[in-house]
Design a protein around this motif. Sequence first.
Motif, mmCIF file in Angstrom:
data_model
loop_
_atom_site.group_PDB
_atom_site.id
_atom_site.type_symbol
_atom_site.label_atom_id
_atom_site.label_comp_id
_atom_site.label_asym_id
_atom_site.label_seq_id
_atom_site.Cartn_x
_atom_site.Cartn_y
_atom_site.Cartn_z
ATOM 1 N N GLY A 133 -10.297 -17.765 5.884
ATOM 2 C CA GLY A 133 -11.332 -16.872 5.428
ATOM 3 C C GLY A 133 -10.862 -16.134 4.184
ATOM 4 N N GLN A 134 -11.576 -15.082 3.807
ATOM 5 C CA GLN A 134 -11.247 -14.396 2.564
ATOM 6 C C GLN A 134 -9.948 -13.600 2.660
ATOM 7 N N VAL A 135 -9.616 -13.070 3.829
ATOM 8 C CA VAL A 135 -8.339 -12.370 3.970
ATOM 9 C C VAL A 135 -7.190 -13.348 3.750
ATOM 10 N N GLY A 136 -7.266 -14.512 4.396
ATOM 11 C CA GLY A 136 -6.227 -15.518 4.216
ATOM 12 C C GLY A 136 -6.172 -16.055 2.799
ATOM 13 N N THR A 137 -7.327 -16.210 2.171
ATOM 14 C CA THR A 137 -7.366 -16.684 0.786
ATOM 15 C C THR A 137 -6.731 -15.666 -0.149
ATOM 16 N N ALA A 138 -6.983 -14.382 0.086
ATOM 17 C CA ALA A 138 -6.355 -13.338 -0.730
ATOM 18 C C ALA A 138 -4.837 -13.390 -0.600
ATOM 19 N N ALA A 139 -4.341 -13.729 0.595
ATOM 20 C CA ALA A 139 -2.893 -13.846 0.797
ATOM 21 C C ALA A 139 -2.334 -15.045 0.039
ATOM 22 N N THR A 140 -3.028 -16.177 0.097
ATOM 23 C CA THR A 140 -2.591 -17.358 -0.650
ATOM 24 C C THR A 140 -2.539 -17.071 -2.144
ATOM 25 N N LEU A 141 -3.574 -16.414 -2.651
ATOM 26 C CA LEU A 141 -3.622 -16.053 -4.063
ATOM 27 C C LEU A 141 -2.493 -15.094 -4.426
ATOM 28 N N GLN A 144 0.831 -1.207 0.000
ATOM 29 C CA GLN A 144 0.000 0.000 0.000
ATOM 30 C C GLN A 144 0.867 1.259 0.000
ATOM 31 N N THR A 145 1.955 1.243 0.763
ATOM 32 C CA THR A 145 2.832 2.411 0.870
ATOM 33 C C THR A 145 3.524 2.715 -0.454
ATOM 34 N N LEU A 146 3.988 1.665 -1.146
ATOM 35 C CA LEU A 146 4.751 1.850 -2.390
ATOM 36 C C LEU A 146 3.868 1.933 -3.622
ATOM 37 N N GLY A 147 2.585 1.571 -3.471
ATOM 38 C CA GLY A 147 1.680 1.645 -4.604
ATOM 39 C C GLY A 147 1.700 0.424 -5.503
ATOM 40 N N PHE A 148 2.066 -0.742 -4.961
ATOM 41 C CA PHE A 148 2.100 -1.990 -5.727
ATOM 42 C C PHE A 148 1.326 -3.072 -4.982
ATOM 43 N N ILE A 163 -15.163 -16.214 -7.339
ATOM 44 C CA ILE A 163 -14.593 -17.262 -8.187
ATOM 45 C C ILE A 163 -15.453 -17.355 -9.449
ATOM 46 N N THR A 164 -14.838 -17.179 -10.597
ATOM 47 C CA THR A 164 -15.567 -17.261 -11.861
ATOM 48 C C THR A 164 -14.791 -18.134 -12.841
ATOM 49 N N ASP A 165 -15.524 -18.997 -13.529
ATOM 50 C CA ASP A 165 -14.923 -19.890 -14.526
ATOM 51 C C ASP A 165 -13.761 -20.689 -13.937
ATOM 52 N N GLY A 166 -13.894 -21.070 -12.672
ATOM 53 C CA GLY A 166 -12.888 -21.902 -12.037
ATOM 54 C C GLY A 166 -11.629 -21.176 -11.624
ATOM 55 N N CYS A 167 -11.629 -19.827 -11.699
ATOM 56 C CA CYS A 167 -10.439 -19.049 -11.367
ATOM 57 C C CYS A 167 -10.755 -17.982 -10.321
ATOM 58 N N LEU A 168 -9.736 -17.642 -9.560
ATOM 59 C CA LEU A 168 -9.810 -16.515 -8.639
ATOM 60 C C LEU A 168 -8.799 -15.481 -9.113
ATOM 61 N N HIS A 169 -9.270 -14.259 -9.342
ATOM 62 C CA HIS A 169 -8.410 -13.188 -9.819
ATOM 63 C C HIS A 169 -7.928 -12.337 -8.653
ATOM 64 N N ARG A 170 -6.698 -11.877 -8.768
ATOM 65 C CA ARG A 170 -6.163 -10.976 -7.756
ATOM 66 C C ARG A 170 -7.018 -9.719 -7.693
ATOM 67 N N LEU A 171 -7.280 -9.268 -6.472
ATOM 68 C CA LEU A 171 -8.076 -8.062 -6.293
ATOM 69 C C LEU A 171 -7.320 -6.845 -6.807
ATOM 70 N N PRO A 172 -8.030 -5.899 -7.419
ATOM 71 C CA PRO A 172 -7.350 -4.668 -7.836
ATOM 72 C C PRO A 172 -6.917 -3.876 -6.606
ATOM 73 N N GLY A 173 -5.980 -2.993 -6.798
ATOM 74 C CA GLY A 173 -5.522 -2.178 -5.693
ATOM 75 C C GLY A 173 -4.138 -2.581 -5.237
ATOM 76 N N GLY A 232 -5.037 -5.811 -1.541
ATOM 77 C CA GLY A 232 -6.233 -5.341 -2.219
ATOM 78 C C GLY A 232 -7.503 -5.502 -1.415
ATOM 79 N N VAL A 233 -7.403 -5.963 -0.161
ATOM 80 C CA VAL A 233 -8.591 -6.210 0.642
ATOM 81 C C VAL A 233 -8.907 -5.005 1.518
ATOM 82 N N ALA A 234 -10.198 -4.839 1.825
ATOM 83 C CA ALA A 234 -10.639 -3.800 2.754
ATOM 84 C C ALA A 234 -11.583 -4.443 3.761
ATOM 85 N N ILE A 235 -11.345 -4.196 5.029
ATOM 86 C CA ILE A 235 -12.153 -4.786 6.099
ATOM 87 C C ILE A 235 -13.398 -3.934 6.322
#
Length: 367
Positions: A297-305, A112-116, A338-348, A352-355
């Motif tokens: 949960g979804q936060v942990g899943t976003a990290a795995t992805l 978040q700090t570096l913008g990546f 999850i769409t078409d069997g894939c999970l896409h990285r969140l933008p941002g 990319g997650v917000a609580i």
Amino acid sequence: MKITQIDAIPFAIPYRKPLKFASGEVRVAEHVLVRVHTDDGIIGVAEAPPRPFTYGETQRGIVAVIDEVFTPQIVGLTLLEREVVHARLDRTVGNPTAKSAVDMAIWDALGQTLGFSVTELLGGYTDRMRVSHMLGFAGPAEMVAEAERMRESYGISTFKVKVGRRPVDLDIAVVRALRESFGADIDLYIDGNRGWTAAESARAMRQMADLGLLYAEELCPADDVLGRRWLVQQLDIPFIADESVPTPADVTREVLAGAATAISIKTARTGFTVSQRVHHLAEGLGLDVVMGNQIDGQVGTAATLAFGAAYARTSRQAGELSNFLDMTDDLLTTPLQITDGCLHRLPGTGLGVAIDPDKLSRYRTDH
């Protein structure tokens, strides 16, 4: 970029149904949300899922070790001093998911700090992964029905089947029912969570030799040193080490001992910093890698992805990224899709997650 505060917030969200496997079962996601604050106003987040039957951690223990041990050692460091953080966390024995959540929250804050995105910081190989769904203990008809629902609703075509029950024939019947129901349209692999002996594992694998399994994972305990080596030598598919390889040293021991030919990386237990070490070791040894699931949960899943999508080797296979669907709710303002069997990285940036503050207030248990 200086770290000013670390929060460890326990929360509890029920699962729609118990998730059962050889080493235990989970009915409620009693996890810990970890937040790392910086003097720039950035807040990095991560999720710590305690699994006492695997790593010995509890929700209260994770909160205590972060509050009482880790925070005093880390506050005042910068987000760039990740190796210093790792060295200080490493002074404490055990506590892998607590350490990993702190590490991942720091990476999230750094992104978040570096913008990546974290994926870009780690390697940036792709922006998505194919999804594998984990099927917990049930009868053949129920597990076939769940697999069909996942295929129809989300396009998932790879399934990890929990085995390790006795009699062995029950699990063999489930795997055979899945193959007979879907034919070659799905990929299957099995995970015993150390539930069988080496002899039971060998017998089961012989009876499933015609089912075209991708992998066999942790069928028997790694502590059965000779039995496990004997088993792995018989197999004509990769044998995945999972809970037996929580560190790079463990990976080295198991592979050199002939007790594993592939590994599972779980960011919930090795964060991003140690997962990098494990990945590079696997790359050097030529091992297949599967991105595993800690029933996150979804936060942990976003990290795995985020980690899995960063590298060619980890994105090659379907990742275990769907079991958040078994939860009745979650903490994110924008849920993963999850769409078409894939999970896409969140933008941002960062993960990319917000609580969602209202959901956190509803489910936190430290009021």
